[in-house]
Design an enzyme around this catalytic site. Structure first.
Site, PDB file in Angstrom:
ATOM      1  N   HIS A 268       9.401  10.068   3.824  1.00 47.77           N
ATOM      2  CA  HIS A 268       9.169   8.743   3.244  1.00 47.77           C
ATOM      3  C   HIS A 268       8.102   7.992   4.028  1.00 47.77           C
ATOM      4  CE1 HIS A 268       9.602   5.062   1.214  1.00 47.77           C
ATOM      5  NE2 HIS A 268      10.804   4.669   1.605  1.00 47.77           N
ATOM      6  N   HIS A 310       0.344  12.478  -4.780  1.00 49.19           N
ATOM      7  CA  HIS A 310       1.460  11.542  -4.648  1.00 49.19           C
ATOM      8  C   HIS A 310       2.516  11.895  -5.684  1.00 49.19           C
ATOM      9  CE1 HIS A 310       3.717   7.756  -4.439  1.00 49.19           C
ATOM     10  NE2 HIS A 310       3.119   7.542  -3.287  1.00 49.19           N
ATOM     11  N   ASP A 367      -1.866   7.129   2.402  1.00 50.32           N
ATOM     12  CA  ASP A 367      -1.431   7.568   3.732  1.00 50.32           C
ATOM     13  C   ASP A 367      -2.568   8.227   4.504  1.00 50.32           C
ATOM     14  OD1 ASP A 367       1.356   6.830   3.416  1.00 50.32           O
ATOM     15  OD2 ASP A 367       1.477   8.468   1.982  1.00 50.32           O
TER      16      ASP A 367
END
Length: 429
Positions: A268, A310, A367
């Site tokens: 996560h 994603h 990210d």
């Protein structure tokens, strides 16, 4: 909202049940299965709840196919360009953008509640010097309920509001204290003359003899953008955990601590940390970017590129588009670990030009770039998820506030499919 029905029944049986189809203002319709078990004696099986809506929410909307992210109806692209993190906080909490006077009042409240009780600072002395910052953050956030128990009546709207403001205001201070304790440096008190992001950087990187520490404008802008882009993201694992904890009537500090604990999981909140670990591993191995990409495309090789694609966004991550330019601006200003940054840029460029990745829509996600930004700021890997938690606090508390007035809210109690032994008797000797 409008309602339709869907009929569910078993083949060869006359038993059937009309289930309401619930449609929101945007998104995929949902079948209301609450009458399924009493009606047909069965329930749904949905590991990971990927096809289950656990609540109605007016906070955030994601269209993964279009690459769209809305906070209270506002596109993330517009908020990132024109807004600030604190204004986004007000929007998520209140539902509307603030007027000028409302924004000034909100900024004053948050700024003047950044200080934490000295007893909380003493908590850090009990942690081992090399404790993971997320372990510390999880503990001290939960402990806040023992210091601010004057506003823990969850049925009191004013108490809920005070708790929300305290969490948003104090989270940067708690996060910075985690970092300082890890370094063995003295804690820096927050300053009321700095804005939210600049104040956090001051508490992180300032030292007491250096009273003139000032982060660069680019650094502050980059952090503020990271906070905006991570403020909320629908019913992800940590947000769902906050709601599940809140469904029992737990106080907001305990619920947010549960969110912090969930975010700590590498699947996560640790994705941007995984990006840097991957780049460091590539560098240490001596592999080229071309050979790395070839490994990623080899089905027989377990290696996977971190920070690409994603689970929700099937086209592109809109946050990645926004943060990419900021990433390059910051790297150009701060320099830092240039070989790694140059390698990351080469990896980015070659994957964007590669048909394999384009066909599968495996583009660099938020990210990938946020990891590079945090690394350029000089943050250690174990602080990356702490920054994420600081950003997401407003999303967590907004969802907690929303569920307090939801007439459909009830304590969470998922079903299970039992696969153990059937009834058997204890062998009496």
């Amino acid at each position: 909202m409008t309602q339709d029905t869907m009929t569910l029944g078993r083949p060869g049986s006359d038993d059937s049940l009309d289930l309401p189809v619930v449609t929101g203002s945007l998104g995929t319709p949902a079948v209301d299965v609450r009458k399924l078990k009493p009606g047909l004696g069965t329930f749904t099986f949905d590991p990971g709840y990927a096809s289950t809506a656990s609540c109605r929410s007016a906070i955030t909307y994601i269209d993964g196919d279009k690459g769209e992210l809305l906070y209270r109806g506002y596109p993330i692209e517009q908020l990132a360009k024109h807004s600030s993190y604190l204004e986004v906080c007000y929007l998520l909490l209140d539902g509307e953008l603030p007027s000028e006077s409302e924004m000034e009042e909100f900024k004053h409240i948050i700024t003047h509640h950044t200080m934490v009780h000295e007893g909380i600072a003493d908590f850090y002395k009990g942690f081992h010097y090399d404790a993971h910052p997320m372990a510390m953050l999880c503990g001290v956030v939960g402990a806040m309920s023992s210091f601010y128990h004057d506003s823990l009546d969850i049925n009191n709207p004013e108490h809920r509001k005070i708790a929300a403001h305290r969490l948003i205001a104090k989270m940067p201070t708690l996060a910075a204290y985690c970092y300082k304790h890890f370094l063995g440096q003295p804690f820096m008190y927050p300053r009321n003359d700095l804005d939210y992001s600049a104040n956090f950087l001051h508490m992180m990187f300032g030292v007491r003899p250096d009273k003139d520490f000032q982060p660069s404008a680019t650094m502050v802008k980059a952090l503020d953008l990271i906070l905006i882009l991570h403020a909320d993201h629908e019913q992800n694992a940590s947000t769902s955990t906050v709601r599940l904890a809140g469904s029992s009537g737990a106080n907001p500090f305990a619920c947010i601590a549960a969110g912090v604990a969930t975010l700590w999981g590498p699947a996560h909140g640790g994705a941007n940390e995984a990006v840097i670990n991957m780049l460091d591993a590539i560098s240490a191995s001596g592999e080229t970017i071309d050979s790395t990409i070839a490994r990623a495309k080899d089905k027989n090789d377990p290696f996977r590129l971190m920070g690409f694609g994603h689970r929700v966004y099937k086209n592109f991550d809109p946050r990645a588009t926004l943060i990419r330019e900021m990433c390059h601006d910051l790297l150009g200003e701060m320099g830092g670990d240039q070989p790694m940054f140059e390698m990351a840029v080469e990896l980015e460029q070659k994957t964007l030009e590669d048909d394999y990745f384009k066909e599968r829509k495996l583009y660099p996600n938020v990210d990938f770039y946020s990891g590079l930004i945090l690394r350029a700021m000089g943050l250690p890997l174990n602080m990356f998820t702490v920054i994420f938690a600081m950003a997401r606090t407003v999303g967590w508390i907004s969802h907690w506030l929303e569920m307090q007035t939801d007439p459909d809210a009830r304590i969470g109690r998922p079903q299970q499919i039992y696969i153990g032994e059937k009834h058997r008797d204890y062998p009496v000797k």
